[in-house]
Design a protein around this motif. Structure first.
Motif, PDB file in Angstrom:
ATOM      1  N   PHE A  35     -36.058 -20.759 -23.132  1.00 48.11           N
ATOM      2  CA  PHE A  35     -36.875 -19.602 -22.771  1.00 48.11           C
ATOM      3  C   PHE A  35     -38.014 -20.026 -21.850  1.00 48.11           C
ATOM      4  O   PHE A  35     -38.725 -20.996 -22.134  1.00 48.11           O
ATOM      5  CB  PHE A  35     -37.457 -18.951 -24.028  1.00 48.11           C
ATOM      6  CG  PHE A  35     -36.411 -18.453 -24.986  1.00 48.11           C
ATOM      7  CD1 PHE A  35     -35.669 -17.313 -24.710  1.00 48.11           C
ATOM      8  CD2 PHE A  35     -36.166 -19.125 -26.173  1.00 48.11           C
ATOM      9  CE1 PHE A  35     -34.715 -16.858 -25.596  1.00 48.11           C
ATOM     10  CE2 PHE A  35     -35.212 -18.679 -27.072  1.00 48.11           C
ATOM     11  CZ  PHE A  35     -34.479 -17.543 -26.778  1.00 48.11           C
ATOM     12  N   GLU A  36     -38.200 -19.260 -20.774  1.00 44.00           N
ATOM     13  CA  GLU A  36     -39.264 -19.564 -19.813  1.00 44.00           C
ATOM     14  C   GLU A  36     -40.036 -18.290 -19.469  1.00 44.00           C
ATOM     15  O   GLU A  36     -39.440 -17.240 -19.243  1.00 44.00           O
ATOM     16  CB  GLU A  36     -38.681 -20.162 -18.532  1.00 44.00           C
ATOM     17  CG  GLU A  36     -37.938 -21.478 -18.729  1.00 44.00           C
ATOM     18  CD  GLU A  36     -38.835 -22.619 -19.168  1.00 44.00           C
ATOM     19  OE1 GLU A  36     -40.060 -22.505 -18.984  1.00 44.00           O
ATOM     20  OE2 GLU A  36     -38.308 -23.609 -19.679  1.00 44.00           O
ATOM     21  N   SER A  37     -41.376 -18.411 -19.410  1.00 42.96           N
ATOM     22  CA  SER A  37     -42.199 -17.248 -19.083  1.00 42.96           C
ATOM     23  C   SER A  37     -43.045 -17.446 -17.829  1.00 42.96           C
ATOM     24  O   SER A  37     -43.595 -16.487 -17.306  1.00 42.96           O
ATOM     25  CB  SER A  37     -43.126 -16.910 -20.249  1.00 42.96           C
ATOM     26  OG  SER A  37     -44.102 -17.918 -20.415  1.00 42.96           O
ATOM     27  N   GLY A  38     -43.180 -18.693 -17.353  1.00 41.00           N
ATOM     28  CA  GLY A  38     -44.031 -18.928 -16.189  1.00 41.00           C
ATOM     29  C   GLY A  38     -43.372 -19.836 -15.183  1.00 41.00           C
ATOM     30  O   GLY A  38     -42.558 -20.689 -15.529  1.00 41.00           O
TER      31      GLY A  38
ATOM     32  N   GLU B 192     -42.422 -13.733 -12.900  1.00 38.61           N
ATOM     33  CA  GLU B 192     -43.215 -14.908 -12.541  1.00 38.61           C
ATOM     34  C   GLU B 192     -42.492 -16.208 -12.868  1.00 38.61           C
ATOM     35  O   GLU B 192     -42.850 -17.269 -12.362  1.00 38.61           O
ATOM     36  CB  GLU B 192     -44.562 -14.882 -13.271  1.00 38.61           C
ATOM     37  CG  GLU B 192     -45.515 -13.799 -12.798  1.00 38.61           C
ATOM     38  CD  GLU B 192     -45.277 -12.457 -13.467  1.00 38.61           C
ATOM     39  OE1 GLU B 192     -46.146 -11.576 -13.334  1.00 38.61           O
ATOM     40  OE2 GLU B 192     -44.222 -12.275 -14.104  1.00 38.61           O
ATOM     41  N   ALA B 193     -41.496 -16.141 -13.729  1.00 38.72           N
ATOM     42  CA  ALA B 193     -40.745 -17.342 -14.102  1.00 38.72           C
ATOM     43  C   ALA B 193     -39.585 -17.616 -13.158  1.00 38.72           C
ATOM     44  O   ALA B 193     -38.919 -18.642 -13.272  1.00 38.72           O
ATOM     45  CB  ALA B 193     -40.212 -17.192 -15.528  1.00 38.72           C
TER      46      ALA B 193
ATOM     47  N   VAL C  79     -30.445 -15.916 -17.203  1.00 36.98           N
ATOM     48  CA  VAL C  79     -30.624 -14.519 -17.629  1.00 36.98           C
ATOM     49  C   VAL C  79     -32.023 -14.082 -17.224  1.00 36.98           C
ATOM     50  O   VAL C  79     -33.019 -14.660 -17.678  1.00 36.98           O
ATOM     51  CB  VAL C  79     -30.448 -14.372 -19.148  1.00 36.98           C
ATOM     52  CG1 VAL C  79     -30.767 -12.942 -19.583  1.00 36.98           C
ATOM     53  CG2 VAL C  79     -29.036 -14.750 -19.563  1.00 36.98           C
ATOM     54  N   ARG C  80     -32.094 -13.094 -16.347  1.00 36.27           N
ATOM     55  CA  ARG C  80     -33.379 -12.533 -15.921  1.00 36.27           C
ATOM     56  C   ARG C  80     -33.588 -11.243 -16.714  1.00 36.27           C
ATOM     57  O   ARG C  80     -32.999 -10.207 -16.411  1.00 36.27           O
ATOM     58  CB  ARG C  80     -33.360 -12.282 -14.416  1.00 36.27           C
ATOM     59  CG  ARG C  80     -33.282 -13.591 -13.612  1.00 36.27           C
ATOM     60  CD  ARG C  80     -33.087 -13.355 -12.130  1.00 36.27           C
ATOM     61  NE  ARG C  80     -33.259 -14.598 -11.376  1.00 36.27           N
ATOM     62  CZ  ARG C  80     -32.277 -15.491 -11.148  1.00 36.27           C
ATOM     63  NH1 ARG C  80     -31.046 -15.252 -11.616  1.00 36.27           N
ATOM     64  NH2 ARG C  80     -32.518 -16.606 -10.472  1.00 36.27           N
ATOM     65  N   VAL C  81     -34.460 -11.324 -17.721  1.00 37.11           N
ATOM     66  CA  VAL C  81     -34.581 -10.234 -18.689  1.00 37.11           C
ATOM     67  C   VAL C  81     -34.995  -8.940 -18.019  1.00 37.11           C
ATOM     68  O   VAL C  81     -34.517  -7.860 -18.392  1.00 37.11           O
ATOM     69  CB  VAL C  81     -35.584 -10.636 -19.794  1.00 37.11           C
ATOM     70  CG1 VAL C  81     -35.864  -9.449 -20.721  1.00 37.11           C
ATOM     71  CG2 VAL C  81     -35.027 -11.800 -20.606  1.00 37.11           C
TER      72      VAL C  81
ATOM     73  N   LEU D 228     -46.231 -10.474 -22.380  1.00 37.61           N
ATOM     74  CA  LEU D 228     -45.765 -11.331 -21.295  1.00 37.61           C
ATOM     75  C   LEU D 228     -45.655 -10.567 -19.981  1.00 37.61           C
ATOM     76  O   LEU D 228     -45.716 -11.156 -18.906  1.00 37.61           O
ATOM     77  CB  LEU D 228     -44.395 -11.924 -21.642  1.00 37.61           C
ATOM     78  CG  LEU D 228     -44.354 -12.956 -22.767  1.00 37.61           C
ATOM     79  CD1 LEU D 228     -42.914 -13.364 -23.036  1.00 37.61           C
ATOM     80  CD2 LEU D 228     -45.184 -14.179 -22.408  1.00 37.61           C
ATOM     81  N   ARG D 229     -45.469  -9.266 -20.070  1.00 33.15           N
ATOM     82  CA  ARG D 229     -45.258  -8.445 -18.879  1.00 33.15           C
ATOM     83  C   ARG D 229     -46.494  -7.630 -18.509  1.00 33.15           C
ATOM     84  O   ARG D 229     -46.750  -7.389 -17.330  1.00 33.15           O
ATOM     85  CB  ARG D 229     -44.080  -7.495 -19.128  1.00 33.15           C
ATOM     86  CG  ARG D 229     -43.665  -6.659 -17.910  1.00 33.15           C
ATOM     87  CD  ARG D 229     -42.954  -7.487 -16.864  1.00 33.15           C
ATOM     88  NE  ARG D 229     -41.770  -8.103 -17.429  1.00 33.15           N
ATOM     89  CZ  ARG D 229     -40.585  -7.488 -17.558  1.00 33.15           C
ATOM     90  NH1 ARG D 229     -40.458  -6.239 -17.176  1.00 33.15           N
ATOM     91  NH2 ARG D 229     -39.560  -8.127 -18.055  1.00 33.15           N
TER      92      ARG D 229
END
Length: 279
Positions: free
Chosen positions: A64-67, A102-103, A130-132, A194-195
């Protein structure tokens, strides 16, 4: 070190691991959670590792990646991919789950090749991406509870979040309410952060859930995030500076300040003992 959304995502992944197979483009199958610790090969732990009991059996590794902060992401995936393949002697499917735009990066193409100029690649890794924020919310709302909390941060506008969150709650409520409904709703709130801004996420959650429920879920999130940071600090700290003695362990267990725990984790490579690390 630990990231604040880790506990929510790992709870979701373990809640119903089979629900993540469709996002990885795989057919439904029985899934069990594997230990993602590869400390015997390399230092650290992967986000989530599943054993998929298909024919043939294989492993699914979710990252999992957020940035947008890790230019070496594909190489890191290959490192874990190779470690899992070596340790378990199974085919490994690695999938990077990007939680917000942003990730993203043009580098995340799903293919990593290394070799010499003018020659065939010496190594190749094919991985899933996977781009949520591009996922269909209707698909997630109709899916299992393991990925349901992703719906409010999928392909929906800020104006649509309220309605999507209501549908998430409806899926989990009623006479057949899911026993882990609280965990899923708490994760939904946390992932909204996160969004969107904290103020927006809280206002939407207060409106949809009601002020009393919203306060309860936010308390659940804070407790889960703090517990996750504490466990990660102890786990990685044990590998770096050794296991804590009883007194040091008790002092770590007594810390309920998430910011302090994260600051301590950042200092692990700069200290040589738990006494030096502890405030």
């Amino acid at each position: 070190m630990g990231r604040p959304y880790d506990p929510a995502l790992k709870t979701l992944a373990e809640l119903a691991p089979e629900d993540w197979l469709p996002l990885a483009g795989r057919r439904p199958c029985r899934v069990t959670v594997e230990d993602g610790d590869v400390g015997t090969v390399i230092r650290g732990a992967a986000d989530k590792l599943f054993r998929v009991h298909d024919d043939p059996e294989y492993l699914l590794h979710l990252d999992f990646e957020s940035g947008h902060f890790r230019a070496s992401l594909p190489a890191r995936l290959r490192l874990y991919h190779s470690a899992f393949e070596y340790r378990h002697d199974r085919v490994v499917l690695s999938v990077c789950v990007l939680l917000r735009p942003e990730a993203d990066s043009p580098q995340w193409s799903g293919l990593l090749e290394r070799g010499l100029p003018g020659e065939a690649p010496l190594s190749t890794l094919r991985y899933g991406v996977v781009r949520v924020w591009q996922l269909d919310p209707a698909r997630l709302l109709a899916s299992g509870v393991g990925t349901l909390a992703l719906a409010p941060i999928s392909d929906v506008s800020a104006g649509e979040v309220r309605g999507v969150l209501r549908q998430v709650r409806e899926r989990l409520s009623g006479p057949q309410a899911h026993p882990k409904a609280g965990d899923v709703l708490a994760a939904s709130y946390f992932l909204l952060g996160l969004r969107y801004s904290d103020e927006f996420a809280q206002a939407i959650f207060d409106e949809v859930m009601g002020m009393e429920d919203s306060t309860t879920y936010q308390a659940t999130i804070r407790k889960g995030a703090t517990g996750g940071a504490r466990r990660l600090l102890l786990r990685i700290g044990t590998r770096i500076i050794g296991p804590p003695q009883a007194e040091a362990l008790a002092r770590v267990e007594a810390i309920n300040d998430l910011t302090l725990l994260e600051a301590m984790a950042d200092r692990l490579l700069d200290v040589t003992s738990w006494d030096e690390l502890l405030p």
